[in-house]
Design a protein around this motif. Structure first.
Motif, PDB file in Angstrom:
ATOM      1  N   UNK A 128       0.993  -1.284   0.071  1.00 29.13           N
ATOM      2  CA  UNK A 128       0.105  -0.102   0.184  1.00 29.13           C
ATOM      3  C   UNK A 128       0.939   1.255  -0.008  1.00 29.13           C
ATOM      4  N   UNK A 129       1.876   1.387   0.887  1.00 26.80           N
ATOM      5  CA  UNK A 129       2.698   2.433   0.840  1.00 26.80           C
ATOM      6  C   UNK A 129       3.485   2.751  -0.579  1.00 26.80           C
ATOM      7  N   UNK A 135       1.127   6.605  -7.008  1.00 27.00           N
ATOM      8  CA  UNK A 135       0.000   7.203  -7.542  1.00 27.00           C
ATOM      9  C   UNK A 135      -0.444   8.478  -6.695  1.00 27.00           C
ATOM     10  N   UNK A 136       0.430   8.813  -5.886  1.00 31.46           N
ATOM     11  CA  UNK A 136       0.109   9.996  -5.058  1.00 31.46           C
ATOM     12  C   UNK A 136       1.367  10.743  -4.570  1.00 31.46           C
ATOM     13  N   UNK A 137       2.145  11.077  -5.563  1.00 33.04           N
ATOM     14  CA  UNK A 137       3.520  11.718  -5.016  1.00 33.04           C
ATOM     15  C   UNK A 137       3.185  13.170  -4.546  1.00 33.04           C
ATOM     16  N   UNK A 144      -4.733   9.659  -0.966  1.00 31.80           N
ATOM     17  CA  UNK A 144      -4.345   8.485  -0.321  1.00 31.80           C
ATOM     18  C   UNK A 144      -5.463   7.513   0.219  1.00 31.80           C
ATOM     19  N   UNK A 145      -6.441   8.233   0.545  1.00 34.54           N
ATOM     20  CA  UNK A 145      -7.802   7.462   0.876  1.00 34.54           C
ATOM     21  C   UNK A 145      -8.509   6.461  -0.542  1.00 34.54           C
ATOM     22  N   UNK A 146      -8.120   7.127  -1.694  1.00 32.80           N
ATOM     23  CA  UNK A 146      -8.489   6.424  -2.811  1.00 32.80           C
ATOM     24  C   UNK A 146      -7.356   5.520  -3.416  1.00 32.80           C
ATOM     25  N   UNK A 573      10.454  10.068  -2.470  1.00 35.51           N
ATOM     26  CA  UNK A 573       8.892  10.221  -2.619  1.00 35.51           C
ATOM     27  C   UNK A 573       8.518   9.388  -4.087  1.00 35.51           C
ATOM     28  N   UNK A 574       8.777   8.352  -4.216  1.00 37.94           N
ATOM     29  CA  UNK A 574       8.569   7.378  -5.358  1.00 37.94           C
ATOM     30  C   UNK A 574       9.028   6.307  -5.212  1.00 37.94           C
ATOM     31  N   UNK A 575       8.445   5.176  -6.259  1.00 41.32           N
ATOM     32  CA  UNK A 575       8.718   3.774  -5.894  1.00 41.32           C
ATOM     33  C   UNK A 575      10.314   3.626  -5.656  1.00 41.32           C
ATOM     34  N   UNK A 576      10.649   2.867  -4.624  1.00 40.34           N
ATOM     35  CA  UNK A 576      11.902   2.686  -4.316  1.00 40.34           C
ATOM     36  C   UNK A 576      12.856   2.445  -5.507  1.00 40.34           C
ATOM     37  N   UNK A 577      13.867   3.225  -5.872  1.00 38.12           N
ATOM     38  CA  UNK A 577      14.745   2.990  -7.092  1.00 38.12           C
ATOM     39  C   UNK A 577      15.495   1.409  -7.290  1.00 38.12           C
TER      40      UNK A 577
END
Length: 641
Positions: A128-129, A135-137, A144-146, A573-577
């Motif tokens: 989820x995180x 989706x939510x940078x 985040x709710x969505x 603040x992104x998918x872990x590189x």
């Protein structure tokens, strides 16, 4: 019939679920839920007048009550493992304390006194995180709710019921719950939720309480469990609830006019309540209770709103903080985030001493490590004492036993979150949402296993705990001191495993049953560059239809969303590189390599590749790219038929 049964049965009438009115007794008088005998709904277009149908009965294998991080993890785990599951939440959004309604940071094991400092939770909570950063940078809490709703609603085998509260339990004579009676506010409908297993992750635990599950409130005496931080004499204090706020810089001076219910903040009396930032409010705007914190909720909510505005009024209008002149309130909480109320008793009560001595449990299902953190009982109404007395930090994670996650006296009831079987002092650590999510995944998995093997939670704990632990480890949960020994994993039977290059670690470590690096112990293979390749060889062909890969997401770096951007300094603040983004899986069939699966834009540390069964003596995983890192790092490979 027991008192908790909600169906009113008159003389000579059968108990017809869904036909007779659902009834609950208030002061011994029946109150029918969903009864509409005097409600004549007129549909003008069709010219019809009728009585609306406001009662429904539904059947599930597992019913999860409460949709915070614990409840979501429980419901997803249950559904993934084959149980028909319903997730029931009394709010319009998922997320509980982490939702946009309350906005508590999803903290986990951090500030450890060792080299790692952070020992991040994996499994469902991590998924989820990571999705949130994809989706939510922009770090929007309503978005985040969505993100969370999208994540949960995609799960097959899982239904979601929002704006629905479980208000009581219908009991079998055998001491098990038969049904949860629920009221859905938005549809004016009374639901009877029949299920074989119930998991109460609601925090306050109304369903579990009405089922008669044993619980405690307040603080144990120091002598009962030899807890040094407990009071000498037991009392009724429960850790308080908090209201938060978020501010916005308008880039020009802005006045602030407090509402009529504002309660002035007496800063001159405040002990150790630091106002060193103006962005996200203050956790110490908190109120507890020495009696019944649930009954006190609305009184405390009103006062907390007054105290919150009182603190902001002091910041804006005292003259002490000219740096706040351009700031305004952009969001203010109206729903307090509660830390403690009921704690339901299991076959084991986890204590401060268990944590501090790092007690090993044969039935461990996860871990914690947030500091022991006892708050001032009076909260903001006890300004002469500090808001938190101490942060007693851990050297490493402690284990959480499964016996603390099911009811000692209700046979088909489990729980996860802040309502589990722990002492008040132990709760000051286990209440953190990352830890609660691990508990949730454990009980959701346990419910599905109990269903498929026809077990009670106690039977699972006493005689089949390996079954639960192995499934959790397979599903990317880390259990300290418990490596995987899965006999079904064909990768463990391979004769050779190697990579095309190695920078650190060894490909053989991918089969040792530990899917993360531990302190001074490496459990990974890392290539020297990308793309990279990993190969497994067997002497005889194996029937394989699924491959699991545990990749790298840097578990020593935080990935939660914050209300205050200043706290993002150590985050990305992104998918872990480091995470594998794209790969191809090949099998050697009849002497030739054949592509059997591929993956792109992967966002999961646990990569699951399913395909038509093949007989193969070798597998080759081609890691084509990551989300930014120059090397590929892997922690585990598993193969199943």
């Amino acid at each position: 019939m027991k008192r908790r049964k909600f169906f009113k049965q008159t003389a000579g009438a059968g108990l017809l679920s869904g036909l007779l009115p659902l009834s609950i007794r208030v002061n011994d008088d029946p109150v029918n839920l969903g009864k509409r005998s005097n409600d004549h709904w007129e549909q003008m277009g069709k010219g019809k007048i009728g009585i609306p149908k406001r009662q429904k009965t539904v059947q599930y294998d597992v019913a999860v009550i409460g949709a915070g991080m614990a409840g979501i993890s429980a419901a997803v785990a249950s559904a993934r493992n084959g149980a028909k599951t319903v997730l029931i939440n009394d709010r319009p959004v998922l997320g509980g304390n982490a939702s946009s309604e309350i906005r508590v940071t999803v903290n986990g094991v951090q500030s450890l006194q060792n080299k790692h400092r952070v020992e991040r939770e994996t499994g469902i909570i991590e998924e989820m995180l990571i999705d949130n950063w994809y989706f939510n940078p922009q770090e929007s809490y309503p978005v985040w709710d969505h993100v969370v709703y999208d994540y949960v609603s995609q799960q097959s085998n899982l239904d979601i019921m929002l704006n629905t509260q479980a208000i009581d339990a219908v009991m079998h004579d055998s001491g098990t719950i038969k049904s949860a009676i629920c009221w859905q506010l938005t549809t004016e409908t009374a639901f009877t939720i029949n299920a074989k297993y119930f998991i109460d992750c609601s925090g306050d635990g109304l369903l579990a309480a009405t089922a008669g599950a044993e619980y405690r409130t307040g603080r144990e005496a120091r002598s009962e469990f030899d807890e040094s931080f407990a009071p000498e004499v037991a009392d009724g204090w429960q850790m308080g609830a908090t209201l938060m706020m978020i501010t916005k810089d308008m880039e020009k001076p802005m006045p602030y006019y407090p509402p009529s219910f504002m309660i002035p903040y007496q800063a001159e009396k405040a002990h150790d309540r630091k106002i060193n930032q103006f962005k996200e409010g203050y956790w110490w705007v908190e109120l507890g209770s020495d009696d019944d914190i649930i009954a006190d909720q609305e009184t405390n909510r009103h006062k907390l709103m007054g105290y919150m505005h009182g603190v902001w009024n002091y910041i804006k209008n005292s003259g002490e903080f000219p740096e706040a002149d351009n700031l305004v309130l952009d969001w203010v909480g109206s729903l307090p985030g509660r830390r403690e109320s009921r704690r339901f008793m299991g076959d084991y009560i986890l204590t401060q001493k268990d944590m501090e001595t790092y007690k090993h449990f044969e039935d461990a299902i996860g871990y914690g490590g947030w500091s022991l953190d006892e708050h001032n009982p009076g909260g903001i109404e006890n300004l002469s004492e500090p808001p938190s007395y101490f942060h007693d930090r851990f050297n490493k994670p402690y284990e959480v036993p499964f016996r603390s996650l099911y009811s000692k006296n209700i046979k088909n009831l489990m729980f996860a979150g802040r309502n589990v079987s722990v002492t008040h002092i132990a709760l000051s650590s286990t209440r953190i949402q990352g830890t609660c999510a691990l508990m949730g995944q454990a009980v959701g998995t346990a419910a599905a296993l109990c269903l498929s093997h026809q077990l009670s939670p106690r039977m699972l704990a006493q005689n089949n705990i390996d079954l639960l632990q192995e499934q959790l480890l397979r599903d990317d949960v880390y259990i300290p001191n418990r490596p995987s020994r899965d006999p079904k994993d064909l990768a463990r039977q391979c004769q050779v495993i190697f990579g095309d290059s190695t920078a650190t670690g060894d490909a053989k470590l991918l089969l040792d049953g530990i899917s993360r690096d531990e302190i001074d112990q490496i459990h990974h293979w890392s290539s020297s560059s990308k793309p990279a390749q990993l190969q497994l060889e067997w002497l005889e062909a194996q029937p394989i239809s699924e491959v699991l890969i545990k990749a790298d997401t840097n578990l020593q770096r935080k990935i939660m969303m914050h209300k205050n951007p200043d706290k993002n300094e150590e985050q990305i603040l992104a998918v872990p590189p480091e995470l594998v983004r794209e790969l191809v899986l090949e099998a050697r069939v009849a002497g030739a390599w054949k592509e059997i699966a591929q993956l792109s834009d992967n966002r999961r540390r646990m990569i699951k590749l399913s395909f038509a069964p093949v007989q193969t003596s070798a597998l080759r995983i081609k890691f084509k790219d990551t989300w930014g890192a120059d090397q590929v790092k892997i922690y585990e490979v598993r193969c199943y038929s």
